[in-house]
Design a protein around this motif. Structure first.
Motif, PDB file in Angstrom:
ATOM      1  N   ILE A 154       0.805  -1.209  -0.035  1.00  0.00           N
ATOM      2  CA  ILE A 154       0.022   0.080  -0.061  1.00  0.00           C
ATOM      3  C   ILE A 154       0.763   1.271   0.007  1.00  0.00           C
ATOM      4  O   ILE A 154       1.937   1.503   0.867  1.00  0.00           O
ATOM      5  N   VAL A 155       0.583   1.967  -0.754  1.00  0.00           N
ATOM      6  CA  VAL A 155       1.168   3.582  -0.958  1.00  0.00           C
ATOM      7  C   VAL A 155       0.754   4.182   0.294  1.00  0.00           C
ATOM      8  O   VAL A 155      -0.764   4.538   0.501  1.00  0.00           O
ATOM      9  N   PRO A 156       1.470   4.506   1.303  1.00  0.00           N
ATOM     10  CA  PRO A 156       0.774   5.178   2.762  1.00  0.00           C
ATOM     11  C   PRO A 156       0.355   6.673   2.460  1.00  0.00           C
ATOM     12  O   PRO A 156       0.717   7.526   3.160  1.00  0.00           O
ATOM     13  N   LEU A 157      -0.721   6.738   1.487  1.00  0.00           N
ATOM     14  CA  LEU A 157      -1.473   7.947   1.465  1.00  0.00           C
ATOM     15  C   LEU A 157      -3.000   7.428   1.347  1.00  0.00           C
ATOM     16  O   LEU A 157      -3.192   6.647   0.864  1.00  0.00           O
ATOM     17  N   GLU A 158      -3.797   8.446   1.939  1.00  0.00           N
ATOM     18  CA  GLU A 158      -5.178   8.427   1.866  1.00  0.00           C
ATOM     19  C   GLU A 158      -5.479   9.544   0.684  1.00  0.00           C
ATOM     20  O   GLU A 158      -5.375  10.623   0.957  1.00  0.00           O
ATOM     21  N   VAL A 159      -5.872   9.276  -0.358  1.00  0.00           N
ATOM     22  CA  VAL A 159      -6.422   9.968  -1.416  1.00  0.00           C
ATOM     23  C   VAL A 159      -7.703  10.246  -1.342  1.00  0.00           C
ATOM     24  O   VAL A 159      -8.836   9.403  -1.741  1.00  0.00           O
ATOM     25  N   VAL A 160      -8.187  11.620  -1.189  1.00  0.00           N
ATOM     26  CA  VAL A 160      -9.517  11.834  -1.112  1.00  0.00           C
ATOM     27  C   VAL A 160      -9.920  12.711  -2.167  1.00  0.00           C
ATOM     28  O   VAL A 160      -9.321  13.658  -2.583  1.00  0.00           O
ATOM     29  N   VAL A 161     -11.037  12.387  -2.744  1.00  0.00           N
ATOM     30  CA  VAL A 161     -11.573  13.176  -4.027  1.00  0.00           C
ATOM     31  C   VAL A 161     -12.803  13.808  -3.325  1.00  0.00           C
ATOM     32  O   VAL A 161     -13.598  13.089  -2.705  1.00  0.00           O
ATOM     33  N   ARG A 162     -12.998  15.058  -3.858  1.00  0.00           N
ATOM     34  CA  ARG A 162     -14.221  15.689  -3.230  1.00  0.00           C
ATOM     35  C   ARG A 162     -14.908  16.590  -4.397  1.00  0.00           C
ATOM     36  O   ARG A 162     -14.556  17.193  -5.261  1.00  0.00           O
ATOM     37  N   ASN A 163     -16.290  16.135  -4.490  1.00  0.00           N
ATOM     38  CA  ASN A 163     -17.230  17.159  -5.418  1.00  0.00           C
ATOM     39  C   ASN A 163     -18.004  18.144  -4.832  1.00  0.00           C
ATOM     40  O   ASN A 163     -18.333  19.242  -5.376  1.00  0.00           O
ATOM     41  N   LEU A 164     -18.188  18.270  -3.342  1.00  0.00           N
ATOM     42  CA  LEU A 164     -18.930  19.029  -2.627  1.00  0.00           C
ATOM     43  C   LEU A 164     -18.187  19.117  -1.210  1.00  0.00           C
ATOM     44  O   LEU A 164     -17.302  18.349  -0.996  1.00  0.00           O
ATOM     45  N   ALA A 165     -17.970  20.275  -0.776  1.00  0.00           N
ATOM     46  CA  ALA A 165     -17.544  20.469   0.563  1.00  0.00           C
ATOM     47  C   ALA A 165     -18.295  19.866   1.532  1.00  0.00           C
ATOM     48  O   ALA A 165     -19.341  19.941   1.610  1.00  0.00           O
ATOM     49  N   ALA A 166     -17.422  19.301   2.463  1.00  0.00           N
ATOM     50  CA  ALA A 166     -18.044  18.446   3.819  1.00  0.00           C
ATOM     51  C   ALA A 166     -16.869  18.070   4.569  1.00  0.00           C
ATOM     52  O   ALA A 166     -15.803  18.251   4.271  1.00  0.00           O
TER      53      ALA A 166
END
Ligand code: UDP
Length: 240
Positions: free
Chosen positions: A87-99
């Motif tokens: 596992i690449v030690p990154l959490e990859v977050v994609v956002r369409n709306l702010a939350a």
């Protein structure tokens, strides 16, 4: 058929086992739930089965759109055979709306539509509380090269381009989600981990009712029912 061997790893929501094949693992999903970096704990009955099966539907749909994933075969309600990756030690977050953390950090209203989807990288490190990092941080920490980051960003946005319309058809707004990537023994970048109500914000398109782990994080009640409702929407239309 791959046989379950030694347990390699136990996380908050899953266990990972070796198999008799060196390049394959078995993932087992649990009902255990945690939030706020483990400070809040509980059990969500039936969650393991929903997250396993829903992740596998998403992985199959993504594979159909030429996104390379670790998915091999669903073995049972809670168990799936996957390709073994580092596992690449990154959490990859994609956002369409702010939350969530973005709305809070930047002082935005939850539900504000972003002008375009954005990608954020968090350093997967429990002791540090998974901090938001820049590309430069990822590079100097040796987590990923600039080329890796570019490939991961592009792949994460492709996942969004596939899952957003798939969910919209089912009356679900994909607000944001977290992905993890890994490399197999040949160095191939694969989408790994899970894609489920634990790792995504899913809102009903019309009512904006939350159908995800925020019901647990924020003590909104109806947690189990929300997971089951998401599974109903994802599976029923697939079976059409
Ligand atoms: N997320 C996740 N694991 C984490 C942190 C976040 O799966 O450790 C997901 C979360 O469910 C949401 C998205 O990533 O869909 C963005 O989360 P955010 O940064 O807003 O953090 P939160 O407020 O949920 O802690």
């Amino acid at each position: 058929m791959a046989r379950k061997g030694r347990m390699l790893y136990e996380g908050k929501a899953k266990r990972v086992y070796e198999t008799d094949a060196p390049d394959l693992c078995i993932v087992e999903y649990k009902d255990d739930a945690t939030a706020f970096n483990g400070a809040k704990r509980g059990v969500i009955a039936g969650k393991g089965a929903v997250n396993n099966r829903m992740s596998n539907v998403f992985f199959r749909v993504l594979e159909d759109h030429n996104v390379a994933t670790h998915f091999v075969e669903e073995l049972s309600e809670r168990e799936t055979l996957v390709r073994r990756v580092a596992i690449v030690p990154l959490e990859v977050v994609v956002r369409n709306l702010a939350a969530g953390s973005m709305a809070k950090r930047l002082g935005l209203a939850e539900g504000l539509e972003l002008a375009r989807p954005i990608v954020e990288f968090y350093y997967k490190n429990d002791a540090l509380g998974d901090p938001l990092i820049t590309d430069d941080h990822a590079e100097i920490l040796g987590l990923a090269t600039p080329a890796d980051l570019a490939a991961i960003r592009q792949e994460a946005l492709r996942v969004n381009d596939v899952l957003r319309p798939f969910l919209a058809e089912r009356g679900v707004l994909l607000v944001d989600f977290k992905l993890e990537f890994g490399r197999d023994s040949a160095g191939r970048l694969l989408l790994a981990d899970e894609i489920s109500p634990d790792t995504c914000r899913f809102w009903d398109v019309k009512t904006r009712e939350r159908l995800d782990k925020d019901r647990f994080r924020r003590d909104l009640g109806g947690v189990e029912a929300a997971y089951q409702e998401m599974w109903r929407r994802v599976s029923e239309v697939e079976a059409r």
